[in-house]
Write a protein that holds these residues in place. Sequence first.
Motif, PDB file in Angstrom:
ATOM      1  N   GLU A 168      20.865 -95.794 -53.255  1.00 47.68           N
ATOM      2  CA  GLU A 168      21.081 -95.859 -51.804  1.00 47.68           C
ATOM      3  C   GLU A 168      22.153 -94.870 -51.361  1.00 47.68           C
TER       4      GLU A 168
ATOM      5  N   LYS B  93      21.486 -91.587 -48.989  1.00 48.45           N
ATOM      6  CA  LYS B  93      22.236 -91.430 -47.734  1.00 48.45           C
ATOM      7  C   LYS B  93      22.985 -90.100 -47.710  1.00 48.45           C
TER       8      LYS B  93
ATOM      9  N   ASP C 222      22.252 -86.951 -45.216  1.00 55.19           N
ATOM     10  CA  ASP C 222      23.364 -86.406 -44.431  1.00 55.19           C
ATOM     11  C   ASP C 222      23.494 -84.900 -44.660  1.00 55.19           C
TER      12      ASP C 222
ATOM     13  N   TYR D 243      20.149 -92.140 -38.510  1.00 53.05           N
ATOM     14  CA  TYR D 243      21.410 -92.682 -39.011  1.00 53.05           C
ATOM     15  C   TYR D 243      21.097 -93.585 -40.189  1.00 53.05           C
ATOM     16  N   SER D 244      21.572 -93.213 -41.334  1.00 50.35           N
ATOM     17  CA  SER D 244      21.187 -93.903 -42.561  1.00 50.35           C
ATOM     18  C   SER D 244      21.912 -95.228 -42.782  1.00 50.35           C
ATOM     19  N   ASP D 245      23.043 -95.431 -42.132  1.00 46.02           N
ATOM     20  CA  ASP D 245      23.753 -96.697 -42.310  1.00 46.02           C
ATOM     21  C   ASP D 245      22.890 -97.848 -41.811  1.00 46.02           C
TER      22      ASP D 245
ATOM     23  N   LYS E 124      20.145 -98.853 -43.056  1.00 46.99           N
ATOM     24  CA  LYS E 124      18.726 -98.691 -43.385  1.00 46.99           C
ATOM     25  C   LYS E 124      18.443 -99.285 -44.763  1.00 46.99           C
TER      26      LYS E 124
ATOM     27  N   LEU F  33      15.011 -95.413 -46.162  1.00 49.69           N
ATOM     28  CA  LEU F  33      15.613 -94.166 -46.635  1.00 49.69           C
ATOM     29  C   LEU F  33      14.570 -93.335 -47.379  1.00 49.69           C
TER      30      LEU F  33
END
Length: 161
Positions: free
Chosen positions: A38, A42, A46, A70-72, A74, A79
Amino acid sequence: MKDERWEKYELEIQKRIRYLFKNNFFFEIIFLFSNVLEVELKDLIDEYQKACEHILNNEKINFYPRKFFYSDGKTLGELRKYTTSFIKDKNILKEIKIFNELRIKTIHKLFDQNFKSLEQEIEKFIPNFYKLMESLADIRISIIVSVQKYERKELVRKYKK
């Protein structure tokens, strides 16, 4: 992985994974692998988005995406799905998918599994996981190198003017 995360991985997480492997705690390894993957996805996302923004802005193309990813927050599946937009190697995408399915079986559907066969499946997948992480690191490096090559070309163009 970013430097500070890589340091934590090497100093703490990898030591735990070795201990778990040595003691045949394969379910627990999946938990740690999930976190490692993860974080890597991420950071990769980014890096990719920053590279796109940097190159487009330097070409005087306004880059204002309506829906920036925005990966936070997810899930690993979300992802993975986003990475299909820039990872073109089908084997890498397949390995991420296989790992995610294994993670779901282990974390969300553990009581529906035959523990012995699930442990064997996890043990068999461990070398693939490390190869997957190497491949993702290679992609991240290629993104960074692409940006550096672009910046060098930009400098040459400015110098020639």
